[in-house]
Design an enzyme around this catalytic site. Structure first.
Site, short mmCIF file in Angstrom:
data_model
loop_
_atom_site.label_atom_id
_atom_site.label_comp_id
_atom_site.label_asym_id
_atom_site.label_seq_id
_atom_site.Cartn_x
_atom_site.Cartn_y
_atom_site.Cartn_z
N GLY A 180 0.82 -1.21 0.00
CA GLY A 180 0.00 0.00 0.00
C GLY A 180 0.85 1.26 0.00
N GLY A 181 0.40 2.26 0.75
CA GLY A 181 1.12 3.52 0.81
C GLY A 181 2.53 3.38 1.34
N GLY A 415 21.55 9.35 -32.29
CA GLY A 415 21.19 10.04 -31.07
C GLY A 415 21.74 9.37 -29.82
N ALA A 416 21.92 8.05 -29.88
CA ALA A 416 22.46 7.34 -28.72
C ALA A 416 23.89 7.79 -28.41
CB ALA A 416 22.43 5.83 -28.97
#
Length: 525
Positions: A180-181, A415-416
Site C-alpha cells: 500500500g502507501g 542520437g544514442a
C-alpha cells in the site's frame, strides 16, 4: 520524634535496577512466541538486523520507551514499548549512519502516530547530522485502529524522503511486507534492497488484483524480490538471505559520502595507476557486430577488478556500477553489447538517468563507456515513450556538474552517441580507441540512404553498394574523423585506458561548474 530518612544511594540503586530491567524487557521484545514466529518465516528480528548493520553490533537507540496514546478498538490494553519500530544510530566502517527498523513482532510492524513520529525524528536527525539513513522495512502498513493519524504519519515520511533527496543517501531494505502507501517511501529513496522469499512490495495485494481483474497471483509473484529486481526495476539489489543483504548495504555505504557536501570516501590506492590494460584488446572484438561482456572490460580497468553493480538484473543492456579508480569512488555507465547489442531502450535510459543523477548529487565523478548502435526500434518502444524516457538520460547528463569522462570503445551511432555523455552535451574529456566508429548510423544503412540512386542505377548494384560503403567508411567513419573536429580529445591505445582515465579524473577533481539560478528544472517524465 525521630525522623528516618531513606538512604539516597539505595533509592538510586533501586531506580537504576528498575531501568535496567525495563530496558532488558524492551530489548527481548513482546514474547518468545512472537520471536519464534518471526524466525519461522526465515526472518531475523529487528534488533538482530541492526546488529548486523552496525559495527560490532553496537547502536544507540532513540525513544526506546515510546508508547502509543491511542484509545479504543482494543489498543488501550496494548501499549508495548517502542511501538513497533526501533530507531537510532551507529557506525558503519567507523562512519555515522542513522537507521530505523520495523519490529514485526509488535503490531505487525504497522505504523501508527507514535511509530511515525519516531521515524520522523530519526530522519530529521540524519539530515541535521549529514549522515546516511537506512530503513529496514518489515511492516503491515498503516495501523487501522489509529485511522487518519496513521495516514498522516506516512505523509510526514514521504515529505522527509523528498526533502532529504540529494542531501543524504537514503537506503531502503525490504525484509518483509511493504504494501500500500508504505511502498512509496522506498520508491522515493536512492536504493532498494530485497530478499528472496520474504520481501514483498505492492500497492494492491493479490486479493484486490483478483477482485478487480480476475487474475490469480501469489504475493511473491506479484511483488517479490525477483519481479522487482528483473521486471519493474524497483529493487536495485536482490539477495538470498538477510545477512548477505545487510553485508552489501554496509559495502554500499562504504562507497558513499555522508551527505552532498562531502566527497566520497577515498582509499589509499594499492592498484598501480600505470597498470597497463593489455587484455582489453582481446576482450573487445574488432568486429563491431560481435558481442562481449562489458563487465569484463570494467573489471580490467578499475582497482583490483572490484565494482558494485546497481540493477544488475534489470535493463541489462546498460551497466551502472560503482568502483574505485586510484582509490577514488567513480560511477560507471556503460552499454552492454552482450544484451540487445547494447542498444538504449526505455528501461536502460531510465536506469542510467537515475544513476547519473545520484552520482551527480553526491559528488561521484562519472565515466561513460560507449559502444552503442542506437536506440531500440519498434512500435512498443515508440508507443511506450522512448522519446521522453531517452530524454531523461540526456537531461541527467546535461544537468550533471561532476567530472565527466567519456570513452568510445567501438561504435557510437546516432542520437544514442549524443545521449551517452558526448562532448556536445558537456563531457569534460572524450577519449576513443583506434577502432571507434562515430556516425549518424552504421555504414551499411548510411550507404543505402546516401547512395540509393547510384546503387540502383549501377550495372552491378551489389558491387556498387560495397564500393560506396567503403567510400562512406573512409570519409566519415574513420577513427580520427571526430578527433579532427575536436569532438574527441584523443585516440588512445586500449592498454592505456586505466592510466588515461585516472589522469583525467585527477585533473578534474577540483572542477567547478555552477548551474543557472533557478528553483529547479522540469525534467522529462
Amino acid at each position: 520524634m525521630t525522623v528516618v530518612h531513606e538512604n539516597p544511594s539505595r533509592a538510586t540503586e533501586g531506580r537504576i535496577a528498575e531501568l535496567r530491567a525495563l530496558r532488558a524487557a524492551v530489548h527481548r521484545g513482546p514474547s518468545d512466541r512472537a520471536t519464534e514466529a518471526q524466525r519461522a518465516k526465515g526472518k531475523l528480528t529487528a534488533r538482530e538486523r541492526l546488529a548486523l548493520l552496525f559495527d560490532d553490533g553496537a547502536y544507540t537507540e532513540v525513544e526506546g520507551l515510546r508508547r502509543h496514546r491511542a484509545t479504543g478498538f482494543g489498543l488501550e490494553d496494548k501499549r508495548p514499548h517502542t511501538d513497533g519500530v526501533i530507531t537510532g544510530w551507529g557506525r558503519v566502517f567507523g562512519r555515522v549512519v542513522f537507521a530505523y527498523a520495523h519490529d514485526f513482532r509488535v503490531f505487525g510492524g504497522s505504523l501508527g502516530e507514535a511509530h511515525a513520529e519516531k521515524i520522523h525524528k530519526i530522519m530529521d536527525m540524519a539530515a541535521k547530522a549529514g549522515a546516511p539513513l537506512v530503513g529496514l522495512c518489515d511492516g503491515a502498513g498503516a495501523r487501522i485502529q489509529e485511522g487518519v493519524s496513521a495516514l498522516a504519519g506516512y505523509g510526514g515520511i514521504f515529505q522527509r524522503n523528498v526533502r532529504n533527496s540529494g542531501v543524504i543517501p537514503q537506503i531502503s531494505v525490504i525484509m518483509g511486507p511493504c504494501a500500500g502507501g508504505a511502498a512509496y517511501s522506498p520508491a522515493l529513496t536512492d536504493f532498494v534492497f530485497m530478499v528472496r522469499g520474504t520481501s514483498q512490495m505492492f500497492i494492491t495485494g493479490p486479493d484486490v488484483v483478483k477482485a478487480v481483474t480476475g487474475e490469480t497471483i501469489t504475493q511473491d509473484a506479484l511483488g517479490g524480490a525477483d519481479p522487482h529486481g528483473t521486471l519493474s526495476g524497483v529493487a536495485g539489489f536482490v539477495h538470498d538471505d538477510e545477512a548477505d543483504c545487510l553485508d552489501d548495504v554496509r559495502h554500499l555505504l562504504s562507497l558513499l559520502p555522508g551527505n552532498n557536501r562531502e566527497q566520497p570516501p577515498a582509499e589509499q590506492p594499492s592498484d598501480p595507476v600505470d597498470r597497463r590494460t593489455e587484455a582489453l584488446a582481446d576482450l573487445v572484438p574488432a568486429d563491431p557486430h560481435r558481442p562481449y561482456d562489458m563487465r569484463r572490460v570494467i573489471e580490467e580497468i578499475v582497482d583490483h577488478g572490484e565494482h558494485f553493480e546497481v540493477h544488475s538484473g534489470w535493463a541489462a543492456n546498460v551497466v551502472c556500477t560503482l568502483a574505485r579508480l586510484d582509490g577514488q569512488v567513480t560511477g560507471i555507465v556503460a552499454n552492454q553489447p552482450a544484451t540487445l547489442a547494447g542498444v538504449l531502450d526505455i528501461d536502460g535510459s531510465e536506469k542510467a538517468a537515475r544513476f547519473v543523477q545520484f552520482c551527480d548529487a553526491f559528488n561521484i565523478p562519472l565515466v561513460t563507456l560507449v559502444d552503442v548502435p542506437g536506440f531500440l526500434p519498434g512500435v512498443d518502444q515508440e508507443h511506450g515513450g522512448i522519446i521522453r524516457h531517452g530524454a531523461k538520460l540526456l537531461y541527467a547528463y546535461c544537468n550533471a556538474t561532476v567530472p565527466r569522462v567519456q570513452l568510445i570503445l567501438r561504435k557510437a551511432y546516432g542520437g544514442a552517441y549524443i545521449v551517452m555523455d558526448s562532448r556536445s552535451i558537456g563531457c569534460d574529456v572524450s577519449l576513443a580507441w583506434p577502432g571507434n566508429e562515430i556516425a549518424v548510423m552504421g555504414a551499411e544503412g548510411a550507404a543505402d540512404v546516401v547512395f540509393r540512386r547510384e546503387i540502383a542505377a549501377a550495372p552491378d548494384p551489389e558491387l556498387a553498394r560495397k564500393r560506396y560503403l567503403e567510400e562512406y567508411r573512409e570519409q566519415l567513419m574513420h577513427p580520427y574523423y571526430a578527433a579532427e573536429r575536436g569532438l574527441v580529445d584523443d585516440v588512445i591505445e586500449p592498454a592505456e585506458t586505466r592510466t588515461r582515465l585516472i589522469d583525467a579524473l585527477a585533473v578534474l577533481r577540483t572542477k567547478y561548474a555552477p548551474l543557472p539560478s533557478r528553483k529547479h528544472g522540469n525534467q522529462p517524465q
